[in-house]
Design a protein around this motif. Sequence first.
Motif, PDB file in Angstrom:
ATOM      1  N   TYR A  57       0.815  -1.206   0.000  1.00 56.41           N
ATOM      2  CA  TYR A  57       0.000   0.000   0.000  1.00 56.41           C
ATOM      3  C   TYR A  57       0.858   1.269   0.000  1.00 56.41           C
ATOM      4  O   TYR A  57       0.354   2.355  -0.094  1.00 56.41           O
ATOM      5  CB  TYR A  57      -0.896   0.039   1.236  1.00 56.41           C
ATOM      6  N   LYS A  58       2.161   1.134   0.147  1.00 58.99           N
ATOM      7  CA  LYS A  58       3.044   2.299   0.271  1.00 58.99           C
ATOM      8  C   LYS A  58       3.671   2.661  -1.066  1.00 58.99           C
ATOM      9  O   LYS A  58       4.064   1.798  -1.836  1.00 58.99           O
ATOM     10  CB  LYS A  58       4.146   2.020   1.289  1.00 58.99           C
ATOM     11  N   ILE A  59       3.792   3.980  -1.301  1.00 63.82           N
ATOM     12  CA  ILE A  59       4.361   4.504  -2.534  1.00 63.82           C
ATOM     13  C   ILE A  59       5.481   5.464  -2.197  1.00 63.82           C
ATOM     14  O   ILE A  59       5.364   6.286  -1.296  1.00 63.82           O
ATOM     15  CB  ILE A  59       3.288   5.231  -3.362  1.00 63.82           C
ATOM     16  N   ARG A  60       6.561   5.349  -2.957  1.00 68.93           N
ATOM     17  CA  ARG A  60       7.689   6.268  -2.858  1.00 68.93           C
ATOM     18  C   ARG A  60       7.739   6.993  -4.200  1.00 68.93           C
ATOM     19  O   ARG A  60       7.791   6.349  -5.250  1.00 68.93           O
ATOM     20  CB  ARG A  60       8.944   5.450  -2.625  1.00 68.93           C
ATOM     21  N   TYR A  65      12.011  -0.745   2.264  1.00 72.08           N
ATOM     22  CA  TYR A  65      11.028  -0.240   3.221  1.00 72.08           C
ATOM     23  C   TYR A  65       9.607  -0.654   2.862  1.00 72.08           C
ATOM     24  O   TYR A  65       8.652  -0.161   3.460  1.00 72.08           O
ATOM     25  CB  TYR A  65      11.120   1.289   3.307  1.00 72.08           C
ATOM     26  N   GLY A  66       9.446  -1.508   1.873  1.00 68.74           N
ATOM     27  CA  GLY A  66       8.123  -1.976   1.476  1.00 68.74           C
ATOM     28  C   GLY A  66       7.349  -1.006   0.606  1.00 68.74           C
ATOM     29  O   GLY A  66       6.142  -1.146   0.435  1.00 68.74           O
ATOM     30  N   ARG A  67       8.045  -0.026   0.037  1.00 67.51           N
ATOM     31  CA  ARG A  67       7.390   0.963  -0.825  1.00 67.51           C
ATOM     32  C   ARG A  67       7.654   0.636  -2.279  1.00 67.51           C
ATOM     33  O   ARG A  67       8.721   0.158  -2.635  1.00 67.51           O
ATOM     34  CB  ARG A  67       7.930   2.369  -0.537  1.00 67.51           C
ATOM     35  N   VAL A  68       6.684   0.943  -3.127  1.00 62.82           N
ATOM     36  CA  VAL A  68       6.855   0.798  -4.572  1.00 62.82           C
ATOM     37  C   VAL A  68       7.104   2.185  -5.146  1.00 62.82           C
ATOM     38  O   VAL A  68       6.366   3.125  -4.850  1.00 62.82           O
ATOM     39  CB  VAL A  68       5.596   0.161  -5.209  1.00 62.82           C
ATOM     40  N   TRP A  69       8.140   2.316  -5.969  1.00 65.83           N
ATOM     41  CA  TRP A  69       8.454   3.588  -6.601  1.00 65.83           C
ATOM     42  C   TRP A  69       7.468   3.830  -7.722  1.00 65.83           C
ATOM     43  O   TRP A  69       7.233   2.940  -8.545  1.00 65.83           O
ATOM     44  CB  TRP A  69       9.880   3.573  -7.134  1.00 65.83           C
ATOM     45  N   ALA A  70       6.880   5.024  -7.755  1.00 64.01           N
ATOM     46  CA  ALA A  70       5.845   5.310  -8.746  1.00 64.01           C
ATOM     47  C   ALA A  70       5.767   6.799  -9.030  1.00 64.01           C
ATOM     48  O   ALA A  70       6.306   7.630  -8.301  1.00 64.01           O
ATOM     49  CB  ALA A  70       4.490   4.809  -8.243  1.00 64.01           C
ATOM     50  N   TYR A  71       5.052   7.101 -10.110  1.00 63.30           N
ATOM     51  CA  TYR A  71       4.726   8.478 -10.455  1.00 63.30           C
ATOM     52  C   TYR A  71       3.270   8.695 -10.084  1.00 63.30           C
ATOM     53  O   TYR A  71       2.413   7.883 -10.402  1.00 63.30           O
ATOM     54  CB  TYR A  71       4.967   8.729 -11.950  1.00 63.30           C
ATOM     55  N   VAL A  72       3.012   9.796  -9.407  1.00 61.89           N
ATOM     56  CA  VAL A  72       1.680  10.066  -8.866  1.00 61.89           C
ATOM     57  C   VAL A  72       1.074  11.253  -9.600  1.00 61.89           C
ATOM     58  O   VAL A  72       1.663  12.336  -9.635  1.00 61.89           O
ATOM     59  CB  VAL A  72       1.763  10.338  -7.344  1.00 61.89           C
ATOM     60  N   TRP A  73      -0.107  11.043 -10.174  1.00 57.26           N
ATOM     61  CA  TRP A  73      -0.802  12.048 -10.968  1.00 57.26           C
ATOM     62  C   TRP A  73      -2.133  12.411 -10.328  1.00 57.26           C
ATOM     63  O   TRP A  73      -2.782  11.567  -9.713  1.00 57.26           O
ATOM     64  CB  TRP A  73      -1.108  11.510 -12.361  1.00 57.26           C
TER      65      TRP A  73
END
Length: 192
Positions: free
Chosen positions: A68-71, A119-127
């Motif tokens: 559920y985490k996003i970086r 850290y359990g985060r997925v790297w993404a682009y947020v729009w």
Amino acid sequence: MRRSRVLPYWLNWRGVLCSVLIICTIGLWGCQPQATPSGFLTKVDQVYSGQSLSVLDPLPVDAEDKVYKIRLAGIDAPDLKQAPWGEVAKAALWTWVNDSCRDRTLSIELPSQATPDAYGRVWAYVWCDGQLANEQLVFNGHAIAQLDAIDDRNLTYQAQLSRAQDHARLAGLGIWNPAQPMRSTPAEFRQQ
């Protein structure tokens, strides 16, 4: 007595030159690559820092548990302990989510090979509403663009992030403010 002939504005040399410049400027602006998000919609649950947040829906990635985490990819925001810039960056991301996004609904664009980090985060682009959060944080001086990426996680919008950082630096915004500049990068601060 000879009468001087007055030409319409667009027929004299200054008018023609001005018109050509305006047309060229509009043409060049239109030639800039316009990114369009290609992701899935989800709602923001919580903002942890200036570069990480959590969403309510699980992300479509291969992981042992539901991620559920996003970086935010392509940027490096100040650490929360890096006062005052860390808290300001977190507040800027939260404000952007609340002001720009109807019902805090985002479009998440995952790069290829999306897997959780340490850290359990997925790297993404947020729009949201046609705006890229990653770019907005850099544009307003709340984060640094990571322009020396070694994998495709950070390369997708590298030119946009570079232009945003140039703008923030030249305007003296946020971490680039000459009256209160950030002395070390977030990566250097974390290593200390």
